[in-house]
Design a protein around this motif. Structure first.
Motif, PDB file in Angstrom:
ATOM      1  N   GLY A   1       0.819  -1.212   0.000  1.00 57.60           N
ATOM      2  CA  GLY A   1       0.000   0.000   0.000  1.00 57.60           C
ATOM      3  C   GLY A   1       0.849   1.256   0.000  1.00 57.60           C
ATOM      4  O   GLY A   1       0.564   2.212  -0.736  1.00 57.60           O
ATOM      5  N   ALA A   2       1.913   1.258   0.789  1.00 59.30           N
ATOM      6  CA  ALA A   2       2.820   2.417   0.839  1.00 59.30           C
ATOM      7  C   ALA A   2       3.534   2.598  -0.503  1.00 59.30           C
ATOM      8  O   ALA A   2       3.658   3.720  -1.005  1.00 59.30           O
ATOM      9  CB  ALA A   2       3.828   2.243   1.971  1.00 59.30           C
TER      10      ALA A   2
ATOM     11  N   ASP B   1       4.035   5.499  -5.684  1.00 54.86           N
ATOM     12  CA  ASP B   1       4.142   5.433  -7.147  1.00 54.86           C
ATOM     13  C   ASP B   1       3.027   6.205  -7.852  1.00 54.86           C
ATOM     14  O   ASP B   1       3.225   6.694  -8.967  1.00 54.86           O
ATOM     15  CB  ASP B   1       4.132   3.978  -7.628  1.00 54.86           C
ATOM     16  CG  ASP B   1       5.405   3.226  -7.271  1.00 54.86           C
ATOM     17  OD1 ASP B   1       6.366   3.861  -6.774  1.00 54.86           O
ATOM     18  OD2 ASP B   1       5.430   1.997  -7.496  1.00 54.86           O
ATOM     19  N   TYR B   2       1.869   6.297  -7.243  1.00 57.58           N
ATOM     20  CA  TYR B   2       0.726   6.971  -7.860  1.00 57.58           C
ATOM     21  C   TYR B   2       0.423   8.313  -7.185  1.00 57.58           C
ATOM     22  O   TYR B   2      -0.676   8.845  -7.345  1.00 57.58           O
ATOM     23  CB  TYR B   2      -0.511   6.074  -7.828  1.00 57.58           C
ATOM     24  CG  TYR B   2      -0.452   4.955  -8.825  1.00 57.58           C
ATOM     25  CD1 TYR B   2      -0.906   5.123 -10.127  1.00 57.58           C
ATOM     26  CD2 TYR B   2       0.072   3.711  -8.477  1.00 57.58           C
ATOM     27  CE1 TYR B   2      -0.847   4.093 -11.059  1.00 57.58           C
ATOM     28  CE2 TYR B   2       0.144   2.668  -9.392  1.00 57.58           C
ATOM     29  CZ  TYR B   2      -0.316   2.869 -10.678  1.00 57.58           C
ATOM     30  OH  TYR B   2      -0.246   1.848 -11.599  1.00 57.58           O
TER      31      TYR B   2
ATOM     32  N   PRO C   1      -6.334   9.004  -3.710  1.00 58.80           N
ATOM     33  CA  PRO C   1      -7.723   8.770  -4.102  1.00 58.80           C
ATOM     34  C   PRO C   1      -7.826   7.494  -4.944  1.00 58.80           C
ATOM     35  O   PRO C   1      -6.986   7.262  -5.819  1.00 58.80           O
ATOM     36  CB  PRO C   1      -8.071  10.002  -4.955  1.00 58.80           C
ATOM     37  CG  PRO C   1      -7.017  11.009  -4.663  1.00 58.80           C
ATOM     38  CD  PRO C   1      -5.799  10.255  -4.236  1.00 58.80           C
ATOM     39  N   CYS C   2      -8.814   6.674  -4.646  1.00 59.73           N
ATOM     40  CA  CYS C   2      -8.967   5.441  -5.412  1.00 59.73           C
ATOM     41  C   CYS C   2     -10.433   5.036  -5.489  1.00 59.73           C
ATOM     42  O   CYS C   2     -11.243   5.440  -4.672  1.00 59.73           O
ATOM     43  CB  CYS C   2      -8.118   4.311  -4.831  1.00 59.73           C
ATOM     44  SG  CYS C   2      -8.524   3.846  -3.146  1.00 59.73           S
TER      45      CYS C   2
ATOM     46  N   LYS D   1      -8.182   6.020 -17.301  1.00 61.11           N
ATOM     47  CA  LYS D   1      -7.894   5.847 -15.869  1.00 61.11           C
ATOM     48  C   LYS D   1      -6.602   5.066 -15.662  1.00 61.11           C
ATOM     49  O   LYS D   1      -6.212   4.250 -16.488  1.00 61.11           O
ATOM     50  CB  LYS D   1      -9.040   5.095 -15.174  1.00 61.11           C
ATOM     51  CG  LYS D   1     -10.335   5.865 -15.131  1.00 61.11           C
ATOM     52  CD  LYS D   1     -11.408   5.095 -14.374  1.00 61.11           C
ATOM     53  CE  LYS D   1     -12.707   5.882 -14.333  1.00 61.11           C
ATOM     54  NZ  LYS D   1     -13.741   5.157 -13.576  1.00 61.11           N
ATOM     55  N   HIS D   2      -5.969   5.317 -14.523  1.00 65.39           N
ATOM     56  CA  HIS D   2      -4.824   4.520 -14.092  1.00 65.39           C
ATOM     57  C   HIS D   2      -5.398   3.293 -13.383  1.00 65.39           C
ATOM     58  O   HIS D   2      -6.061   3.421 -12.353  1.00 65.39           O
ATOM     59  CB  HIS D   2      -3.915   5.316 -13.160  1.00 65.39           C
ATOM     60  CG  HIS D   2      -3.289   6.483 -13.844  1.00 65.39           C
ATOM     61  ND1 HIS D   2      -2.237   6.341 -14.721  1.00 65.39           N
ATOM     62  CD2 HIS D   2      -3.574   7.808 -13.800  1.00 65.39           C
ATOM     63  CE1 HIS D   2      -1.893   7.526 -15.187  1.00 65.39           C
ATOM     64  NE2 HIS D   2      -2.697   8.435 -14.653  1.00 65.39           N
ATOM     65  N   VAL D   3      -5.151   2.121 -13.951  1.00 59.79           N
ATOM     66  CA  VAL D   3      -5.782   0.892 -13.484  1.00 59.79           C
ATOM     67  C   VAL D   3      -4.749  -0.013 -12.809  1.00 59.79           C
ATOM     68  O   VAL D   3      -3.638  -0.200 -13.321  1.00 59.79           O
ATOM     69  CB  VAL D   3      -6.439   0.146 -14.671  1.00 59.79           C
ATOM     70  CG1 VAL D   3      -6.893  -1.246 -14.266  1.00 59.79           C
ATOM     71  CG2 VAL D   3      -7.607   0.945 -15.224  1.00 59.79           C
TER      72      VAL D   3
END
Length: 185
Positions: free
Chosen positions: A28-29, A34-35, A63-64, A97-99
């Motif tokens: 997760g970190a 990276d995003y 945000p996701c 979108k970034h998937v």
């Protein structure tokens, strides 16, 4: 509390609940870094990745959003049939979108390769893969895993979302299923 009957079917615990949760926090970190500055759309591969996706999302600081896809390639067998079919398609458009595809386990690569081709055909801004488990010994089709929890040996594993005949998903750890349960050797 998980039934003792389920625990008795486990030959050995491969990954403890603590090991899994610690690694998911690290993933997760890494994904959040990276995003950074982007919004991420996670696609969970049903049904096995549900627990992993939920825990992973709790560790993201960006945000996701999420959606799910269901693919059949195993049925009631312990090995991929190589024939893949969509049981549930995405509900939302992923164009631009970034998937991040969230998978429970990658073994032959056939299912993931199918999903990647499908997702790429829908014009996302980017596509990456996050898998909790990888069994590289079983790989038939090469696939890139950008974020990986654990590499495991070629054993039949259950727990933490992974099943055999729809059982064992609720185990909090990942265990090696006793071969006599599934007819393996």
């Amino acid at each position: 509390m998980v039934s003792n009957d389920l625990h008795r079917d486990i030959e050995a615990v491969l990954l403890t609940e603590e090991q899994i949760q610690r690694r998911i926090a690290e993933l997760g970190a890494q994904i959040s870094a990276d995003y950074a500055g982007k919004e991420l759309h996670l696609i969970g591969v049903l049904r096995g990745a549900v627990m992993f996706l939920a825990d992973l999302m709790r560790h993201l600081t960006i945000p996701c959003s999420c959606d799910f896809i269901a693919i059949a390639s195993y049925g009631m067998d312990t090995k991929s049939s190589g024939v893949v079919r969509i049981l549930k398609d995405l509900d939302d458009s992923i164009q631009g979108k970034h998937v991040l595809i969230v998978e429970d386990i990658v073994d032959t690569g056939l299912t993931l390769n199918y999903i990647l081709n499908l997702i790429r055909s829908r014009n996302p801004a980017s596509v990456r893969v996050c898998a909790l488990l990888d069994k590289p010994e079983r790989r038939i089709v090469p696939v890139e895993i950008h974020y990986l929890g654990f590499t495991i040996p070629n054993r039949f594993v259950v727990g933490y979302g992974l099943d055999y005949a729809q059982k064992y998903r609720n185990l909090p750890y990942i265990g090696i299923l006793r071969p006599e349960i599934y007819g393996g050797v």
